[in-house]
Design a protein around this motif. Structure first.
Motif, PDB file in Angstrom:
ATOM      1  N   PRO A  62      -6.006  -6.274  -2.071  1.00  0.00           N
ATOM      2  CA  PRO A  62      -4.819  -5.928  -2.864  1.00  0.00           C
ATOM      3  C   PRO A  62      -5.107  -4.809  -3.865  1.00  0.00           C
ATOM      4  CG  PRO A  62      -5.083  -8.311  -2.735  1.00  0.00           C
ATOM      5  CD  PRO A  62      -6.300  -7.718  -2.110  1.00  0.00           C
ATOM      6  N   LEU A  63      -6.330  -4.796  -4.420  1.00  0.00           N
ATOM      7  CA  LEU A  63      -6.692  -3.742  -5.370  1.00  0.00           C
ATOM      8  C   LEU A  63      -6.573  -2.369  -4.724  1.00  0.00           C
ATOM      9  CD1 LEU A  63      -8.093  -2.717  -8.030  1.00  0.00           C
ATOM     10  CD2 LEU A  63     -10.254  -2.995  -6.822  1.00  0.00           C
ATOM     11  N   VAL A  64      -7.066  -2.251  -3.494  1.00  0.00           N
ATOM     12  CA  VAL A  64      -7.028  -0.963  -2.805  1.00  0.00           C
ATOM     13  C   VAL A  64      -5.584  -0.557  -2.541  1.00  0.00           C
ATOM     14  CG1 VAL A  64      -7.715   0.288  -0.722  1.00  0.00           C
ATOM     15  CG2 VAL A  64      -9.304  -1.323  -1.790  1.00  0.00           C
ATOM     16  N   ARG A  65      -4.763  -1.509  -2.157  1.00  0.00           N
ATOM     17  CA  ARG A  65      -3.360  -1.203  -1.876  1.00  0.00           C
ATOM     18  C   ARG A  65      -2.643  -0.721  -3.140  1.00  0.00           C
ATOM     19  NH1 ARG A  65      -1.615  -4.872   3.223  1.00  0.00           N
ATOM     20  NH2 ARG A  65      -3.437  -4.158   4.371  1.00  0.00           N
ATOM     21  N   ARG A  66      -2.920  -1.398  -4.276  1.00  0.00           N
ATOM     22  CA  ARG A  66      -2.301  -0.960  -5.537  1.00  0.00           C
ATOM     23  C   ARG A  66      -2.795   0.425  -5.909  1.00  0.00           C
ATOM     24  NH1 ARG A  66      -3.888  -5.885  -7.625  1.00  0.00           N
ATOM     25  NH2 ARG A  66      -5.252  -4.874  -9.154  1.00  0.00           N
ATOM     26  N   PHE A  67      -4.103   0.623  -5.721  1.00  0.00           N
ATOM     27  CA  PHE A  67      -4.713   1.907  -6.079  1.00  0.00           C
ATOM     28  C   PHE A  67      -4.075   3.046  -5.279  1.00  0.00           C
ATOM     29  CE2 PHE A  67      -7.827   5.218  -5.283  1.00  0.00           C
ATOM     30  CZ  PHE A  67      -8.300   5.499  -6.549  1.00  0.00           C
ATOM     31  N   VAL A  68      -3.933   2.840  -3.977  1.00  0.00           N
ATOM     32  CA  VAL A  68      -3.371   3.884  -3.110  1.00  0.00           C
ATOM     33  C   VAL A  68      -1.896   4.121  -3.444  1.00  0.00           C
ATOM     34  CG1 VAL A  68      -2.846   4.507  -0.721  1.00  0.00           C
ATOM     35  CG2 VAL A  68      -5.049   3.463  -1.275  1.00  0.00           C
ATOM     36  N   THR A  69      -1.162   3.042  -3.684  1.00  0.00           N
ATOM     37  CA  THR A  69       0.245   3.166  -4.065  1.00  0.00           C
ATOM     38  C   THR A  69       0.378   4.001  -5.329  1.00  0.00           C
ATOM     39  OG1 THR A  69       0.681   0.991  -3.133  1.00  0.00           O
ATOM     40  CG2 THR A  69       2.313   1.837  -4.675  1.00  0.00           C
ATOM     41  N   ASP A  70      -0.508   3.723  -6.283  1.00  0.00           N
ATOM     42  CA  ASP A  70      -0.489   4.425  -7.556  1.00  0.00           C
ATOM     43  C   ASP A  70      -0.889   5.890  -7.375  1.00  0.00           C
ATOM     44  OD1 ASP A  70      -0.579   4.591 -10.479  1.00  0.00           O
ATOM     45  OD2 ASP A  70      -2.748   4.836 -10.131  1.00  0.00           O
ATOM     46  N   LEU A  71      -1.940   6.112  -6.588  1.00  0.00           N
ATOM     47  CA  LEU A  71      -2.468   7.467  -6.397  1.00  0.00           C
ATOM     48  C   LEU A  71      -1.453   8.375  -5.708  1.00  0.00           C
ATOM     49  CD1 LEU A  71      -4.861   9.457  -6.484  1.00  0.00           C
ATOM     50  CD2 LEU A  71      -5.719   8.415  -4.407  1.00  0.00           C
ATOM     51  N   PHE A  72      -0.807   7.867  -4.662  1.00  0.00           N
ATOM     52  CA  PHE A  72       0.107   8.702  -3.887  1.00  0.00           C
ATOM     53  C   PHE A  72       1.567   8.532  -4.304  1.00  0.00           C
ATOM     54  CE2 PHE A  72      -3.624   8.445  -1.160  1.00  0.00           C
ATOM     55  CZ  PHE A  72      -3.792   9.776  -0.809  1.00  0.00           C
ATOM     56  N   GLY A  73       1.792   7.621  -5.256  1.00  0.00           N
ATOM     57  CA  GLY A  73       3.147   7.428  -5.746  1.00  0.00           C
ATOM     58  C   GLY A  73       4.081   6.843  -4.704  1.00  0.00           C
ATOM     59  N   ARG A  74       3.565   6.092  -3.774  1.00  0.00           N
ATOM     60  CA  ARG A  74       4.419   5.432  -2.781  1.00  0.00           C
ATOM     61  C   ARG A  74       3.694   4.238  -2.171  1.00  0.00           C
ATOM     62  NH1 ARG A  74       6.285   9.161   0.519  1.00  0.00           N
ATOM     63  NH2 ARG A  74       5.429  10.705  -0.899  1.00  0.00           N
TER      64      ARG A  74
ATOM     65  N   LEU B  38     -10.787 -13.511  -1.369  1.00  0.00           N
ATOM     66  CA  LEU B  38     -10.021 -13.080  -2.547  1.00  0.00           C
ATOM     67  C   LEU B  38      -8.964 -12.034  -2.213  1.00  0.00           C
ATOM     68  CD1 LEU B  38     -12.847 -13.143  -5.241  1.00  0.00           C
ATOM     69  CD2 LEU B  38     -10.845 -14.651  -5.118  1.00  0.00           C
ATOM     70  N   SER B  39      -8.913 -11.574  -0.963  1.00  0.00           N
ATOM     71  CA  SER B  39      -7.791 -10.721  -0.540  1.00  0.00           C
ATOM     72  C   SER B  39      -6.549 -11.572  -0.344  1.00  0.00           C
ATOM     73  CB  SER B  39      -8.119  -9.989   0.768  1.00  0.00           C
ATOM     74  OG  SER B  39      -9.060  -8.973   0.533  1.00  0.00           O
ATOM     75  N   GLU B  40      -6.749 -12.856  -0.060  1.00  0.00           N
ATOM     76  CA  GLU B  40      -5.638 -13.768   0.198  1.00  0.00           C
ATOM     77  C   GLU B  40      -5.343 -14.671  -0.990  1.00  0.00           C
ATOM     78  OE1 GLU B  40      -3.907 -13.557   2.965  1.00  0.00           O
ATOM     79  OE2 GLU B  40      -5.277 -12.045   3.782  1.00  0.00           O
ATOM     80  N   GLN B  41      -6.411 -15.121  -1.659  1.00  0.00           N
ATOM     81  CA  GLN B  41      -6.234 -16.080  -2.753  1.00  0.00           C
ATOM     82  C   GLN B  41      -6.742 -15.495  -4.058  1.00  0.00           C
ATOM     83  OE1 GLN B  41      -8.508 -18.465  -0.079  1.00  0.00           O
ATOM     84  NE2 GLN B  41      -9.900 -19.126  -1.731  1.00  0.00           N
ATOM     85  N   SER B  42      -6.332 -16.137  -5.187  1.00  0.00           N
ATOM     86  CA  SER B  42      -6.645 -15.523  -6.476  1.00  0.00           C
ATOM     87  C   SER B  42      -7.944 -16.062  -7.082  1.00  0.00           C
ATOM     88  CB  SER B  42      -5.494 -15.726  -7.451  1.00  0.00           C
ATOM     89  OG  SER B  42      -5.277 -17.106  -7.596  1.00  0.00           O
ATOM     90  N   GLU B  43      -8.478 -17.156  -6.545  1.00  0.00           N
ATOM     91  CA  GLU B  43      -9.801 -17.595  -7.003  1.00  0.00           C
ATOM     92  C   GLU B  43     -10.587 -18.235  -5.876  1.00  0.00           C
ATOM     93  OE1 GLU B  43      -9.332 -20.786 -10.017  1.00  0.00           O
ATOM     94  OE2 GLU B  43      -7.229 -20.248  -9.850  1.00  0.00           O
TER      95      GLU B  43
ATOM     96  N   ALA C 215     -15.133  -3.973  -8.425  1.00  0.00           N
ATOM     97  CA  ALA C 215     -14.841  -3.072  -7.306  1.00  0.00           C
ATOM     98  C   ALA C 215     -14.168  -1.774  -7.740  1.00  0.00           C
ATOM     99  CB  ALA C 215     -13.962  -3.786  -6.281  1.00  0.00           C
ATOM    100  N   LEU C 216     -13.463  -1.825  -8.867  1.00  0.00           N
ATOM    101  CA  LEU C 216     -12.669  -0.662  -9.259  1.00  0.00           C
ATOM    102  C   LEU C 216     -13.465   0.655  -9.319  1.00  0.00           C
ATOM    103  CD1 LEU C 216      -9.863   0.364  -9.920  1.00  0.00           C
ATOM    104  CD2 LEU C 216     -10.329  -0.072 -12.334  1.00  0.00           C
ATOM    105  N   PRO C 217     -14.670   0.653  -9.961  1.00  0.00           N
ATOM    106  CA  PRO C 217     -15.406   1.929 -10.013  1.00  0.00           C
ATOM    107  C   PRO C 217     -15.710   2.487  -8.617  1.00  0.00           C
ATOM    108  CG  PRO C 217     -16.441   0.289 -11.458  1.00  0.00           C
ATOM    109  CD  PRO C 217     -15.386  -0.421 -10.677  1.00  0.00           C
TER     110      PRO C 217
END
Ligand code: ADP
Ligand code: MG
Length: 602
Positions: free
Chosen positions: A338-350, A268-273, A300-302
């Motif tokens: 991808p969730l982790v990448r979005r999370f880190v981008t959001d957290l650090f603003g970059r 699921l890191s590569e595909q959506s289902e 995974a989010l929590p």
């Protein structure tokens, strides 16, 4: 002389070396650069199997396959949760964990012995690839490994026939790998490392080829394994609604669900289902379940969210705002989500830098470090920091910090101490680690009794020196400067029995209790002053009190009574004020005393 760089991971391990000036990772004969940190100890006299072959045995003989042994390194049985391991645990005479799998005449094995088998496998891989034997290595450990865990890692190396030249923190190694490709400009970076079993966040500065860790934080019980666990439980509930949780099922069932979950997560890191398929999961029964990336991300989010406060604290400790960072580096297999990448981008603003293969960065850094040590790579120096403050208990039960948290190591610092009461025979030096103001709230790493010749208060001279070497190992030296006698405190492994996640708890507690702690420290300091002041005032009144005006005398007695009343309470400010008032009220008395002393002398 060649030195190996080794990432001895909770989940996966890798080895590299510097070849013709370039750090490279070495593949085994199956072409794999990364091997699972798994060891199968077969029944009977067969040799141990390491890596993928060991992992395959997990479905057949789960109780004979050791995984995540890194969690057990340098740990006591009382500190670990045996239900997290599919293999049986026991304790040695000192309470340290042993893996209770009888093998080749041994009833049980230590975590070091298991790790040594993994290291030996990596050593063999390297020697085969390089065509000659290698006896030295650099090994990485999580930033929060305590002394016992670092020592255990070193012992594992020795058992595998490798002298461990350096223990390097994983996020630091990652930054090293990253720095190789940088020019000499001044750069501030954050390293976000989410692996299978540990999370580390570090803030570093790279300047003129020098790496400096400004702050570190983390959680050694947080990683991709946790995501596998929640997904496995989720799938189990779909398969057997209203049954006891997966954790209550047989080891074989648990492993099947966890393996399926990890495979689904990775896909699921590569595909959506993805469709989870578990044929013959229980007897004749099959299990099939359709899962989307969104489903996984909800579960995974929590877990990912738990990294947020740790990151913010590291930034705070480094005295940086998110926007002052030049770069955020992603490390560890779980940062492929991808969730982790979005999370880190959001957290650090970059957008995070993903130029390095996240699973290989740490091993690459260990290899770079090995190259620096062997002289095959130049122009790089490495600095590291202490995760928690180190100090000793001082008079009144206070924490006296000698090396503050986030000090660059190696570090050496010392202070002089003296006897607080007359005719003391010795001083007990209690070595403490932690952020709290009162000694009792911090952790004792060890203690040493320093004898001295009894004398008046303040006559002894005891120097205490702390030295942390480049591996983060602490040595405490005490010196009686009168006799010149030195005592060296070896911090015994057994003495450092602190649970890793308590390190983070310690930091947040110190913030929560900052106000109360500070009040208690100020009160204790004021109390020590009162205890000096009151008898001194009584003595002075006896000697020269008759020369004072009645009014003056009354105001001194009054001020002294106020100090005694404040001592019964717990208000630090009131006690300080009372002390000051007594000081003030005794100005004239002090002058008379001085005069008398001068007269007596002449
Ligand atoms: P460690 O440093 O703890 O040994 P690694 O950095 O090797 O761990 O990361 C292992 C973790 O990364 C495992 O939990 C694994 O499931 C996860 N992982 C590996 N590849 C992926 C991927 N493509 N997507 C999501 N998770 C992944
Ligand atoms: Mg790792």
């Amino acid at each position: 002389m060649a030195i190996l760089g080794i990432d001895l991971g909770t989940t996966n391990s890798l080895v590299g070396t510097v070849d013709s000036g370039f750090p490279i990772l070495l593949a085994n004969q199956e072409g794999q650069r990364s091997i699972p940190s798994a060891v199968h100890l077969p029944q009977g006299d067969g040799p141990a199997e390491v890596g993928i072959t060991a992992l395959r045995q997990r479905a057949l003989a789960p109780e004979r396959v050791v995984t995540s042994v890194k969690r057990l390194m340098g740990k006591r049985l009382s500190e670990v949760d045996p239900t997290r391991h599919a293999f049986p645990l026991t304790a040695d005479r000192d309470g340290f964990v042993r893996i209770a799998i009888p093998h080749r005449g041994q009833e049980s094995l230590s975590p070091e012995e298991i790790s040594a088998l993994i290291l030996k496998e990596l050593k063999t891989t390297a020697e085969t690839a390089m065509g000659h034997s290698v006896e030295q290595a650099v090994i990485t450990v999580p930033a929060y490994f305590n002394d016992a865990q670092r020592q255990a890692t070193k012992r594992a190396g020795t058992l595998a026939g490798l002298a461990v030249d350096r223990i390097v923190n994983e996020p630091t190694a990652a930054a090293l790998a990253f720095g190789l490709h940088r020019s000499k400009e001044r750069t501030k970076i954050a390293v976000y490392d989410l692996g299978g079993g540990t999370f580390d966040i570090s803030v570093l500065e790279i300047r003129d080829g020098v790496f400096q860790v400004l702050a570190t934080n983390g959680d050694t019980f947080l990683g991709g394994d946790d995501i596998d666990d929640v997904l496995a439980q989720h799938l189990w509930q779909r398969f057997r609604p209203n049954h006891p949780p997966l954790a209550a099922q047989s080891a074989a069932i648990q492993i099947k669900f966890r393996q399926a979950s990890e495979a689904a997560k990775i896909a699921l890191s590569e595909q959506s289902e993805y469709i989870v398929r578990l044929p013959f999961v229980e007897g004749e029964e099959h299990f099939e379940h359709h899962i989307t990336r969104e489903d996984l991300e909800k579960l995974a989010l929590p877990i990912i969210e738990r990294t947020r406060p740790l990151c913010l604290r590291a930034l705070h400790d480094a005295q940086l705002q998110e926007e002052q960072l030049d770069e955020v580096l992603l490390v560890g297999g779980s940062t492929r989500m991808p969730l982790v990448r979005r999370f880190v981008t959001d957290l650090f603003g970059r957008e995070a830098n993903t130029s390095q293969h996240p699973d290989e960065t740490v091993a690459m850094g260990a290899t770079v470090q090995s190259g620096i040590l062997s002289g095959s790579l130049r122009n790089m120096v490495l600095l590291d920091v202490t995760p928690l403050s180190l100090g000793i208990e001082s008079f009144g039960g206070l924490m006296n910090v000698i090396i503050p948290r986030n000090t660059t190591i190696p570090a050496k610092a010392g202070e002089m101490f003296t006897n607080a009461v007359p005719d003391q025979q010795s001083m007990l030096v209690r070595v403490l680690q932690g952020e709290r103001e009162m000694a009792r709230d911090n952790w004792e790493l060890g203690k040493i009794e320093v004898p001295f010749d009894p004398g008046p208060k303040g006559s002894a001279r005891i120097g205490v020196q702390f030295h942390i070497d480049e591996n983060g190992i602490l040595e405490v030296l005490t010196r009686n400067t009168k006799t010149g006698k030195d005592l060296l405190l070896e911090i015994q492994n057994a003495a450092v029995d602190v649970d890793d996640h308590r390190v983070e708890a310690m930091i947040s507690e110190s913030v929560d209790h900052a106000f109360d702690d500070m009040n208690e420290r100020v009160f204790t300091e004021a109390r020590l002053k009162s205890e000096e002041l009151l008898p001194a005032v009584d003595q002075a009144l006896n000697l020269v009190g008759d020369q004072l005006a009645e009014e003056e005398r009354a105001s001194i007695l009054d001020a002294a009574a106020r100090v005694r009343r404040a001592l019964d309470g717990s208000d630090a400010q009131a006690l300080k004020t009372a002390n000051n008032a007594l000081d003030e009220a005794t100005q004239e008395l002090a002058a008379l005393l001085m005069q008398k002393a001068m007269e007596d002398a002449s």
